[in-house]
Structure formats: C-alpha cells, structure tokens
Design a protein around this motif. Structure first.
Motif, PDB file in Angstrom:
ATOM      1  N   UNK A   1      90.396 -39.843 -24.316  1.00  0.00           N
ATOM      2  CA  UNK A   1      91.728 -39.515 -24.829  1.00  0.00           C
ATOM      3  C   UNK A   1      92.724 -40.574 -24.367  1.00  0.00           C
ATOM      4  N   UNK A   2      92.657 -40.913 -23.086  1.00  0.00           N
ATOM      5  CA  UNK A   2      93.580 -41.911 -22.526  1.00  0.00           C
ATOM      6  C   UNK A   2      93.443 -43.242 -23.243  1.00  0.00           C
ATOM      7  N   UNK A   3      92.202 -43.665 -23.495  1.00  0.00           N
ATOM      8  CA  UNK A   3      91.972 -44.940 -24.186  1.00  0.00           C
ATOM      9  C   UNK A   3      92.452 -44.895 -25.625  1.00  0.00           C
ATOM     10  N   UNK A   4      92.118 -43.806 -26.307  1.00  0.00           N
ATOM     11  CA  UNK A   4      92.472 -43.693 -27.719  1.00  0.00           C
ATOM     12  C   UNK A   4      93.977 -43.686 -27.929  1.00  0.00           C
ATOM     13  N   UNK A   5      94.701 -42.973 -27.055  1.00  0.00           N
ATOM     14  CA  UNK A   5      96.142 -42.813 -27.230  1.00  0.00           C
ATOM     15  C   UNK A   5      96.946 -43.792 -26.383  1.00  0.00           C
ATOM     16  N   UNK A   6      96.250 -44.589 -25.581  1.00  0.00           N
ATOM     17  CA  UNK A   6      96.905 -45.567 -24.700  1.00  0.00           C
ATOM     18  C   UNK A   6      97.964 -44.890 -23.821  1.00  0.00           C
ATOM     19  N   UNK A   7      97.527 -43.819 -23.154  1.00  0.00           N
ATOM     20  CA  UNK A   7      98.399 -43.062 -22.251  1.00  0.00           C
ATOM     21  C   UNK A   7      97.855 -43.236 -20.834  1.00  0.00           C
ATOM     22  N   UNK A   8      98.699 -43.583 -19.871  1.00  0.00           N
ATOM     23  CA  UNK A   8      98.242 -43.696 -18.484  1.00  0.00           C
ATOM     24  C   UNK A   8      97.650 -42.371 -17.988  1.00  0.00           C
ATOM     25  N   UNK A   9      96.676 -42.456 -17.102  1.00  0.00           N
ATOM     26  CA  UNK A   9      95.964 -41.272 -16.614  1.00  0.00           C
ATOM     27  C   UNK A   9      96.905 -40.223 -16.029  1.00  0.00           C
ATOM     28  N   UNK A  10      97.892 -40.642 -15.253  1.00  0.00           N
ATOM     29  CA  UNK A  10      98.802 -39.670 -14.634  1.00  0.00           C
ATOM     30  C   UNK A  10      99.649 -38.954 -15.684  1.00  0.00           C
ATOM     31  N   UNK A  11     100.079 -39.673 -16.694  1.00  0.00           N
ATOM     32  CA  UNK A  11     100.863 -39.072 -17.776  1.00  0.00           C
ATOM     33  C   UNK A  11      99.997 -38.103 -18.581  1.00  0.00           C
ATOM     34  N   UNK A  12      98.773 -38.528 -18.878  1.00  0.00           N
ATOM     35  CA  UNK A  12      97.859 -37.671 -19.625  1.00  0.00           C
ATOM     36  C   UNK A  12      97.573 -36.397 -18.844  1.00  0.00           C
ATOM     37  N   UNK A  13      97.334 -36.526 -17.561  1.00  0.00           N
ATOM     38  CA  UNK A  13      97.054 -35.368 -16.713  1.00  0.00           C
ATOM     39  C   UNK A  13      98.215 -34.379 -16.740  1.00  0.00           C
ATOM     40  N   UNK A  14      99.432 -34.890 -16.647  1.00  0.00           N
ATOM     41  CA  UNK A  14     100.632 -34.054 -16.695  1.00  0.00           C
ATOM     42  C   UNK A  14     100.693 -33.257 -17.995  1.00  0.00           C
ATOM     43  N   UNK A  15     100.470 -33.926 -19.119  1.00  0.00           N
ATOM     44  CA  UNK A  15     100.581 -33.260 -20.414  1.00  0.00           C
ATOM     45  C   UNK A  15      99.396 -32.327 -20.673  1.00  0.00           C
ATOM     46  N   UNK A  16      98.213 -32.708 -20.236  1.00  0.00           N
ATOM     47  CA  UNK A  16      97.056 -31.823 -20.401  1.00  0.00           C
ATOM     48  C   UNK A  16      97.243 -30.533 -19.603  1.00  0.00           C
ATOM     49  N   UNK A  17      97.826 -30.644 -18.433  1.00  0.00           N
ATOM     50  CA  UNK A  17      98.062 -29.460 -17.602  1.00  0.00           C
ATOM     51  C   UNK A  17      98.914 -28.432 -18.374  1.00  0.00           C
ATOM     52  N   UNK A  18      99.902 -28.903 -19.107  1.00  0.00           N
ATOM     53  CA  UNK A  18     100.754 -28.002 -19.892  1.00  0.00           C
ATOM     54  C   UNK A  18      99.988 -27.390 -21.063  1.00  0.00           C
ATOM     55  N   UNK A  19      99.160 -28.173 -21.721  1.00  0.00           N
ATOM     56  CA  UNK A  19      98.362 -27.658 -22.835  1.00  0.00           C
ATOM     57  C   UNK A  19      97.328 -26.641 -22.356  1.00  0.00           C
ATOM     58  N   UNK A  20      96.743 -26.887 -21.195  1.00  0.00           N
ATOM     59  CA  UNK A  20      95.777 -25.943 -20.622  1.00  0.00           C
ATOM     60  C   UNK A  20      96.500 -24.669 -20.194  1.00  0.00           C
ATOM     61  N   UNK A  21      97.666 -24.816 -19.545  1.00  0.00           N
ATOM     62  CA  UNK A  21      98.431 -23.656 -19.099  1.00  0.00           C
ATOM     63  C   UNK A  21      98.787 -22.736 -20.266  1.00  0.00           C
ATOM     64  N   UNK A  22      99.126 -23.325 -21.394  1.00  0.00           N
ATOM     65  CA  UNK A  22      99.508 -22.526 -22.563  1.00  0.00           C
ATOM     66  C   UNK A  22      98.294 -22.056 -23.366  1.00  0.00           C
ATOM     67  N   UNK A  23      97.117 -22.388 -22.871  1.00  0.00           N
ATOM     68  CA  UNK A  23      95.837 -21.978 -23.478  1.00  0.00           C
ATOM     69  C   UNK A  23      95.577 -22.597 -24.850  1.00  0.00           C
ATOM     70  N   UNK A  24      96.220 -23.729 -25.127  1.00  0.00           N
ATOM     71  CA  UNK A  24      95.939 -24.459 -26.361  1.00  0.00           C
ATOM     72  C   UNK A  24      94.731 -25.377 -26.183  1.00  0.00           C
ATOM     73  N   UNK A  25      94.408 -25.691 -24.940  1.00  0.00           N
ATOM     74  CA  UNK A  25      93.285 -26.573 -24.624  1.00  0.00           C
ATOM     75  C   UNK A  25      92.485 -25.949 -23.491  1.00  0.00           C
ATOM     76  N   UNK A  26      91.172 -26.068 -23.593  1.00  0.00           N
ATOM     77  CA  UNK A  26      90.298 -25.667 -22.493  1.00  0.00           C
ATOM     78  C   UNK A  26      89.623 -26.923 -21.951  1.00  0.00           C
ATOM     79  N   UNK A  27      89.191 -26.834 -20.704  1.00  0.00           N
ATOM     80  CA  UNK A  27      88.504 -27.956 -20.088  1.00  0.00           C
ATOM     81  C   UNK A  27      87.187 -27.473 -19.525  1.00  0.00           C
ATOM     82  N   UNK A  28      86.167 -28.338 -19.632  1.00  0.00           N
ATOM     83  CA  UNK A  28      84.884 -28.027 -19.022  1.00  0.00           C
ATOM     84  C   UNK A  28      84.406 -29.261 -18.262  1.00  0.00           C
TER      85      UNK A  28
END
Length: 102
Positions: free
Chosen positions: A38-65
């Motif tokens: 995801x980071x490579x495809x969207x050219x988003x730094x890892x820390x920024x991606x982590x921040x935004x993924x945390x919000x998507x996971x919290x809202x249950x729009x994304x799951x992680x395994x």
C-alpha cells in the motif's frame, strides 16, 4: 445507534489519504494488500500510512491479519455495503436516478 456508526465511518473516509487507502483495498478485493505494498503504491510514508490505517481499522472499515512478519489489510466489504445501503435507503422517493458516465 447505527447512525453514529455510519457517521463515524464517513468521518474516517473524510480524509483524502484514508479515502485513497480504502479505495485501493476495495480494488484489491478479499485478498487485501500488505502494508508495504500500500505504501509503495500510494507513495505514502510508513508513519503516515500507519496513522491513517489505525483510523480505518478503528472504524471497522478495514481489518488486518498478521501472517508471519507481514500485516495484510483487507477492506471490510460488509461495512461498505452497510454504508451504501444507508445512503441509498429511501433514495429519491422511488424515482430511478440517471446514470452518469465519466
């Protein structure tokens, strides 16, 4: 109560980075994508991606395994379908909407 959940999910999608991340995961389908991909495809730094993924996971729009050392993110299609159903419910008093082409 459901209205609060929908509002929270729309708020989570209300940032361009999160919207792009979610759209990318929807396109990836049920297999999802590794965080690094995801980071490579969207050219988003890892820390920024982590921040935004945390919000998507919290809202249950994304799951992680976790698979070994890799974390795969998957769009929650049930949550997406609930949002779409909510938006379309009682839409236009039964009038068929025109189809717009891009």
């Amino acid at each position: 109560m459901k209205g609060e959940i929908y509002a929270d999910r729309f708020a989570a999608l209300g940032h361009i980075n999160r919207l792009e991340i979610f759209q990318t995961l929807v396109k990836a389908g049920s297999e999802g994508m590794a965080i690094g991909e995801i980071a490579s495809m969207l050219d988003i730094p890892a820390s920024t991606l982590s921040f935004h993924l945390r919000e998507l996971v919290r809202s249950k729009l994304v799951t992680q395994k976790k698979e070994g050392r890799t974390i795969t993110c998957v769009a929650n299609f049930d949550a997406l379908n609930e949002l779409l159903t909510f938006v379309k419910k009682d839409c236009c008093k039964g009038v068929t909407l025109p189809v717009f082409s891009s």
